[in-house]
Design a protein around this motif. Structure first.
Motif, PDB file in Angstrom:
ATOM      1  N   ALA A 228       0.834  -1.202   0.000  1.00 14.78           N
ATOM      2  CA  ALA A 228       0.000   0.000   0.000  1.00 14.78           C
ATOM      3  C   ALA A 228       0.872   1.258   0.000  1.00 14.78           C
ATOM      4  O   ALA A 228       0.596   2.223  -0.722  1.00 14.78           O
ATOM      5  N   ARG A 229       1.929   1.221   0.792  1.00 20.11           N
ATOM      6  CA  ARG A 229       2.847   2.374   0.827  1.00 20.11           C
ATOM      7  C   ARG A 229       3.492   2.579  -0.540  1.00 20.11           C
ATOM      8  O   ARG A 229       3.582   3.721  -1.018  1.00 20.11           O
ATOM      9  N   THR A 230       3.922   1.506  -1.179  1.00 24.61           N
ATOM     10  CA  THR A 230       4.526   1.622  -2.504  1.00 24.61           C
ATOM     11  C   THR A 230       3.537   2.215  -3.507  1.00 24.61           C
ATOM     12  O   THR A 230       3.879   3.103  -4.292  1.00 24.61           O
ATOM     13  N   TRP A 231       2.301   1.722  -3.481  1.00 21.35           N
ATOM     14  CA  TRP A 231       1.271   2.237  -4.398  1.00 21.35           C
ATOM     15  C   TRP A 231       1.075   3.744  -4.217  1.00 21.35           C
ATOM     16  O   TRP A 231       1.029   4.508  -5.179  1.00 21.35           O
ATOM     17  N   ILE A 232       0.957   4.177  -2.970  1.00 21.63           N
ATOM     18  CA  ILE A 232       0.685   5.585  -2.688  1.00 21.63           C
ATOM     19  C   ILE A 232       1.886   6.458  -3.050  1.00 21.63           C
ATOM     20  O   ILE A 232       1.740   7.519  -3.661  1.00 21.63           O
ATOM     21  N   GLU A 233       3.080   6.011  -2.703  1.00 19.41           N
ATOM     22  CA  GLU A 233       4.262   6.803  -3.026  1.00 19.41           C
ATOM     23  C   GLU A 233       4.482   6.888  -4.528  1.00 19.41           C
ATOM     24  O   GLU A 233       4.847   7.953  -5.054  1.00 19.41           O
TER      25      GLU A 233
ATOM     26  N   ALA B  99       2.648  14.120  -9.405  1.00 18.82           N
ATOM     27  CA  ALA B  99       3.749  15.065  -9.614  1.00 18.82           C
ATOM     28  C   ALA B  99       3.910  15.467 -11.069  1.00 18.82           C
ATOM     29  O   ALA B  99       4.441  16.546 -11.370  1.00 18.82           O
ATOM     30  N   ARG B 100       3.436  14.620 -11.988  1.00 11.99           N
ATOM     31  CA  ARG B 100       3.598  14.897 -13.414  1.00 11.99           C
ATOM     32  C   ARG B 100       2.307  15.381 -14.069  1.00 11.99           C
ATOM     33  O   ARG B 100       2.333  15.844 -15.210  1.00 11.99           O
ATOM     34  N   GLY B 101       1.181  15.240 -13.350  1.00 13.52           N
ATOM     35  CA  GLY B 101      -0.094  15.580 -13.947  1.00 13.52           C
ATOM     36  C   GLY B 101      -0.868  16.620 -13.160  1.00 13.52           C
ATOM     37  O   GLY B 101      -0.823  17.807 -13.448  1.00 13.52           O
TER      38      GLY B 101
ATOM     39  N   ARG C  19       5.476  12.159   3.851  1.00 10.67           N
ATOM     40  CA  ARG C  19       5.837  13.573   3.994  1.00 10.67           C
ATOM     41  C   ARG C  19       6.983  13.960   3.068  1.00 10.67           C
ATOM     42  O   ARG C  19       6.904  14.950   2.337  1.00 10.67           O
ATOM     43  N   ALA C  20       8.048  13.180   3.088  1.00  8.48           N
ATOM     44  CA  ALA C  20       9.199  13.491   2.235  1.00  8.48           C
ATOM     45  C   ALA C  20       8.850  13.327   0.766  1.00  8.48           C
ATOM     46  O   ALA C  20       9.311  14.099  -0.082  1.00  8.48           O
ATOM     47  N   VAL C  21       8.038  12.331   0.455  1.00  5.22           N
ATOM     48  CA  VAL C  21       7.651  12.078  -0.934  1.00  5.22           C
ATOM     49  C   VAL C  21       6.811  13.231  -1.466  1.00  5.22           C
ATOM     50  O   VAL C  21       6.954  13.637  -2.627  1.00  5.22           O
ATOM     51  N   ILE C  22       5.937  13.774  -0.637  1.00  6.34           N
ATOM     52  CA  ILE C  22       5.137  14.928  -1.044  1.00  6.34           C
ATOM     53  C   ILE C  22       6.032  16.103  -1.382  1.00  6.34           C
ATOM     54  O   ILE C  22       5.805  16.813  -2.373  1.00  6.34           O
TER      55      ILE C  22
END
Length: 226
Positions: free
Chosen positions: A43-48, A56-58, A184-187
């Motif tokens: 789930a974490r992988t999917w969300i990140e 981030a691209r759209g 948080r960091a990924v955002i």
């Protein structure tokens, strides 16, 4: 950050905002059905990956550019960009989702008289309307900076994905909180990428998300509308 800006961001990112976000999973439920997601790690992988390679691209750079168009009040450019965004939705239910949430946020903004009369008239005339364009209007109306607006939108998206995963996988509340802390960091990375993306580089190339969303429309048992 000014207190007024912070409270506006907390309001716009709140799951209590009455635009119906809780009823959508944006493909996550279909990914659970396909056994791509089965625990906290997947789930974490999917969300990140959704944050870094889809939002981030759209949607995030699109919001940043729509925010600038609201500042300039370029009604023609706003409408043309929104129509292009709606046409980019990979599946029918994803388009219905953004239109429904865009309509709900528009009604909220008009009812609460956010912004000025001229821009509210432009917003009211846009039918159909995507959620990101309505969100950009709300951010402009509250004098929110682009980076803060994108961070709020991304966090609201991630929080909703976690809520969907808790129900659909299912996950425990602590597992969900671990995902949000890691996000948080990924955002931050997603916002930086979005702010550096010119309009001509915006893309929504996520073919398996489109496939999963199309499958979800006919999924036998489901909790969410997308």
């Amino acid at each position: 950050m000014r207190i007024a800006e912070l409270t506006a961001l907390l309001h716009l990112a709140s799951p209590a905002l009455p635009i119906g976000a809780f009823s959508y999973s944006q493909g996550l439920e279909a990914a659970v059905e396909a056994h791509w997601i089965g625990d906290g790690d997947t789930a974490r992988t999917w969300i990140e990956q959704g944050l870094l390679h889809v939002l981030a691209r759209g949607e995030l750079p699109f919001i940043a550019h729509q925010l600038a168009r609201w500042e300039q009040h370029d009604a023609d450019a706003l409408a043309a960009a929104d129509a292009q965004f709606l046409a980019s939705r990979e599946a029918a239910e994803l388009r219905r989702e953004t239109e429904q949430m865009g309509w709900s946020l528009k009604q909220l903004a008009l009812s609460l008289e956010w912004g000025d009369t001229a821009r509210r008239a432009t917003l009211g005339a846009m039918t159909p309307l995507s959620q990101p364009t309505a969100f950009a209007f709300a951010a402009w109306a509250h004098d929110v900076t682009a980076d803060a607006a994108l961070a709020a939108y991304a966090f609201a998206w991630a929080e909703n994905q976690v809520a969907a995963a808790i129900k659909a996988v299912p996950l425990g509340q602590l597992a969900g909180q671990r995902i949000l802390v890691a996000a948080r960091a990924v955002i931050g990375q997603a916002v930086d990428c979005a702010l550096a993306t010119p309009p001509e580089r915006i893309n929504t190339f996520s073919p398996m998300l489109g496939v999963l969303s199309a499958r979800h429309e006919a999924q036998y048992s489901r909790l969410f509308r997308s």
